[in-house]
Scaffold this motif. Structure first.
Motif, PDB file in Angstrom:
ATOM      1  N   ASN A 270       6.643  -4.183  15.705  1.00 16.37           N
ATOM      2  CA  ASN A 270       6.543  -3.289  16.889  1.00 16.37           C
ATOM      3  C   ASN A 270       7.578  -1.949  16.664  1.00 16.37           C
ATOM      4  OD1 ASN A 270       5.117  -4.967  18.448  1.00 16.37           O
ATOM      5  ND2 ASN A 270       7.055  -5.697  19.579  1.00 16.37           N
ATOM      6  N   ALA A 271       8.190  -2.037  15.449  1.00 19.29           N
ATOM      7  CA  ALA A 271       9.034  -0.943  15.243  1.00 19.29           C
ATOM      8  C   ALA A 271       8.142   0.127  14.503  1.00 19.29           C
ATOM      9  CB  ALA A 271      10.052  -1.157  14.175  1.00 19.29           C
ATOM     10  N   LYS A 272       7.160  -0.585  13.938  1.00 17.36           N
ATOM     11  CA  LYS A 272       6.300   0.562  13.074  1.00 17.36           C
ATOM     12  C   LYS A 272       4.887   0.718  13.778  1.00 17.36           C
ATOM     13  CE  LYS A 272       7.533  -0.778   8.500  1.00 17.36           C
ATOM     14  NZ  LYS A 272       7.093  -1.252   6.952  1.00 17.36           N
ATOM     15  N   ASN A 273       4.933   0.228  15.145  1.00 16.75           N
ATOM     16  CA  ASN A 273       3.713   0.351  15.978  1.00 16.75           C
ATOM     17  C   ASN A 273       2.406   0.028  15.364  1.00 16.75           C
ATOM     18  OD1 ASN A 273       5.305   1.527  18.138  1.00 16.75           O
ATOM     19  ND2 ASN A 273       5.230   3.604  17.525  1.00 16.75           N
ATOM     20  N   THR A 274       2.491  -1.385  14.703  1.00 16.26           N
ATOM     21  CA  THR A 274       1.445  -1.655  13.872  1.00 16.26           C
ATOM     22  C   THR A 274       1.070  -3.187  14.095  1.00 16.26           C
ATOM     23  OG1 THR A 274       1.772   0.008  12.291  1.00 16.26           O
ATOM     24  CG2 THR A 274       0.193  -1.783  11.666  1.00 16.26           C
ATOM     25  N   VAL A 275      -0.313  -3.452  14.149  1.00 12.86           N
ATOM     26  CA  VAL A 275      -0.474  -4.887  13.920  1.00 12.86           C
ATOM     27  C   VAL A 275      -1.114  -5.277  12.668  1.00 12.86           C
ATOM     28  CG1 VAL A 275      -1.927  -6.743  15.122  1.00 12.86           C
ATOM     29  CG2 VAL A 275      -0.240  -5.232  16.596  1.00 12.86           C
ATOM     30  N   TYR A 276      -1.065  -6.314  12.220  1.00 16.17           N
ATOM     31  CA  TYR A 276      -1.929  -6.598  11.034  1.00 16.17           C
ATOM     32  C   TYR A 276      -2.687  -7.978  11.175  1.00 16.17           C
ATOM     33  CZ  TYR A 276       2.022  -3.769   9.090  1.00 16.17           C
ATOM     34  OH  TYR A 276       2.674  -2.681   8.986  1.00 16.17           O
ATOM     35  N   LEU A 277      -3.880  -7.957  10.345  1.00 18.42           N
ATOM     36  CA  LEU A 277      -4.696  -9.121  10.335  1.00 18.42           C
ATOM     37  C   LEU A 277      -4.756  -9.317   8.919  1.00 18.42           C
ATOM     38  CD1 LEU A 277      -6.214 -11.049  11.863  1.00 18.42           C
ATOM     39  CD2 LEU A 277      -8.182  -9.857  11.291  1.00 18.42           C
ATOM     40  N   GLN A 278      -4.222 -10.366   8.113  1.00 17.96           N
ATOM     41  CA  GLN A 278      -4.375 -10.694   6.862  1.00 17.96           C
ATOM     42  C   GLN A 278      -5.527 -11.715   6.713  1.00 17.96           C
ATOM     43  OE1 GLN A 278      -2.426  -9.783   4.154  1.00 17.96           O
ATOM     44  NE2 GLN A 278      -3.907 -11.007   2.938  1.00 17.96           N
ATOM     45  N   MET A 279      -6.400 -11.318   5.800  1.00 17.94           N
ATOM     46  CA  MET A 279      -7.603 -11.965   5.740  1.00 17.94           C
ATOM     47  C   MET A 279      -7.677 -13.026   4.328  1.00 17.94           C
ATOM     48  SD  MET A 279     -10.154  -9.804   7.834  1.00 17.94           S
ATOM     49  CE  MET A 279     -10.230  -8.674   6.400  1.00 17.94           C
ATOM     50  N   ASN A 280      -7.701 -13.970   4.101  1.00 17.10           N
ATOM     51  CA  ASN A 280      -7.717 -14.604   2.933  1.00 17.10           C
ATOM     52  C   ASN A 280      -9.077 -15.512   2.773  1.00 17.10           C
ATOM     53  OD1 ASN A 280      -5.052 -13.585   2.321  1.00 17.10           O
ATOM     54  ND2 ASN A 280      -4.151 -15.422   3.012  1.00 17.10           N
ATOM     55  N   SER A 281      -9.111 -15.974   1.715  1.00 17.19           N
ATOM     56  CA  SER A 281     -10.459 -16.868   1.487  1.00 17.19           C
ATOM     57  C   SER A 281     -11.723 -16.216   2.041  1.00 17.19           C
ATOM     58  CB  SER A 281     -10.121 -18.449   2.151  1.00 17.19           C
ATOM     59  OG  SER A 281      -9.209 -18.703   1.132  1.00 17.19           O
ATOM     60  N   LEU A 282     -11.947 -15.107   2.021  1.00 16.53           N
ATOM     61  CA  LEU A 282     -13.045 -14.384   2.802  1.00 16.53           C
ATOM     62  C   LEU A 282     -14.309 -15.079   2.240  1.00 16.53           C
ATOM     63  CD1 LEU A 282     -11.519 -10.810   2.761  1.00 16.53           C
ATOM     64  CD2 LEU A 282     -12.308 -11.947   4.813  1.00 16.53           C
ATOM     65  N   LYS A 283     -15.245 -15.215   3.412  1.00 11.44           N
ATOM     66  CA  LYS A 283     -16.519 -15.678   2.993  1.00 11.44           C
ATOM     67  C   LYS A 283     -17.614 -14.359   3.463  1.00 11.44           C
ATOM     68  CE  LYS A 283     -14.878 -20.115   4.965  1.00 11.44           C
ATOM     69  NZ  LYS A 283     -14.994 -21.267   5.929  1.00 11.44           N
ATOM     70  N   PRO A 284     -18.905 -14.500   2.956  1.00 11.86           N
ATOM     71  CA  PRO A 284     -19.774 -13.903   3.313  1.00 11.86           C
ATOM     72  C   PRO A 284     -19.988 -13.351   4.848  1.00 11.86           C
ATOM     73  CG  PRO A 284     -20.414 -14.852   1.543  1.00 11.86           C
ATOM     74  CD  PRO A 284     -19.469 -15.469   1.648  1.00 11.86           C
ATOM     75  N   GLU A 285     -19.964 -14.689   5.657  1.00 12.32           N
ATOM     76  CA  GLU A 285     -20.219 -14.676   6.945  1.00 12.32           C
ATOM     77  C   GLU A 285     -18.960 -13.823   7.775  1.00 12.32           C
ATOM     78  OE1 GLU A 285     -20.206 -17.271   5.025  1.00 12.32           O
ATOM     79  OE2 GLU A 285     -19.337 -19.055   5.914  1.00 12.32           O
ATOM     80  N   ASP A 286     -17.788 -13.500   6.992  1.00 15.93           N
ATOM     81  CA  ASP A 286     -16.823 -12.810   7.537  1.00 15.93           C
ATOM     82  C   ASP A 286     -17.280 -11.124   7.751  1.00 15.93           C
ATOM     83  OD1 ASP A 286     -14.466 -14.642   6.039  1.00 15.93           O
ATOM     84  OD2 ASP A 286     -15.148 -14.768   8.078  1.00 15.93           O
ATOM     85  N   THR A 287     -18.407 -10.750   6.882  1.00 18.79           N
ATOM     86  CA  THR A 287     -18.789  -9.448   6.873  1.00 18.79           C
ATOM     87  C   THR A 287     -19.044  -8.895   8.115  1.00 18.79           C
ATOM     88  OG1 THR A 287     -19.607  -9.683   4.794  1.00 18.79           O
ATOM     89  CG2 THR A 287     -20.700  -8.018   5.887  1.00 18.79           C
ATOM     90  N   ALA A 288     -18.369  -7.951   8.771  1.00 15.59           N
ATOM     91  CA  ALA A 288     -18.529  -7.347   9.977  1.00 15.59           C
ATOM     92  C   ALA A 288     -17.789  -5.977  10.082  1.00 15.59           C
ATOM     93  CB  ALA A 288     -18.358  -8.243  11.031  1.00 15.59           C
ATOM     94  N   VAL A 289     -17.939  -5.175  11.075  1.00 14.68           N
ATOM     95  CA  VAL A 289     -17.020  -4.280  11.522  1.00 14.68           C
ATOM     96  C   VAL A 289     -15.802  -5.042  12.321  1.00 14.68           C
ATOM     97  CG1 VAL A 289     -16.839  -2.074  12.860  1.00 14.68           C
ATOM     98  CG2 VAL A 289     -18.741  -2.371  11.610  1.00 14.68           C
TER      99      VAL A 289
END
Length: 122
Positions: A74-93
């Motif tokens: 919240n101090a940086k006004n930012t939310v993160y999404l760490q994505m590991n072990s990515l798969k082809p089916e994760d492809t998207a906007v």
């Protein structure tokens, strides 16, 4: 005005990692839940993860549980999404959005970012 700006997308090989960022402005991030959604060509928008405003509770779609981690600074006004072990089916906007409630129902979100493309391919 309210703005959400995603960044961090790109092309990654299967098994790789990416960290998406959602930079918020024009409102107090502390008071809102933030959700990550994704949409692949020809498919419906899908809730990926969300984080509450109050106690930081997190929720994940079954398809990403154990691989993705949502967090907020919240101090940086930012939310993160760490994505590991990515798969082809994760492809998207991937989109981040704001809501008063931590929910995977996209119609509960009132402001959306412009999206960032994630492509998982060898």
């Amino acid at each position: 005005q309210v703005q959400l700006v995603e960044s961090g997308g790109g092309l990654v090989q299967p098994g790789g990692s990416l960290r998406l960022s959602c930079a918020a402005s024009g409102f107090t991030l502390d008071y809102y839940a933030i959700g990550w959604f994704r949409q692949a060509p020809g498919k419906e928008r899908e809730g990926v993860s969300c984080i509450s405003s109050s106690d930081g509770s997190t929720y994940y779609a079954d398809s990403v549980k154990g691989r993705f981690t949502i967090s907020r600074d919240n101090a940086k006004n930012t939310v993160y999404l760490q994505m590991n072990s990515l798969k082809p089916e994760d492809t998207a906007v991937y989109y981040c959005a704001r809501s008063r409630w931590a929910t995977m129902f996209y119609h509960k979100y009132d402001y959306w970012g412009q999206g960032t493309q994630v492509t998982v391919s060898s």
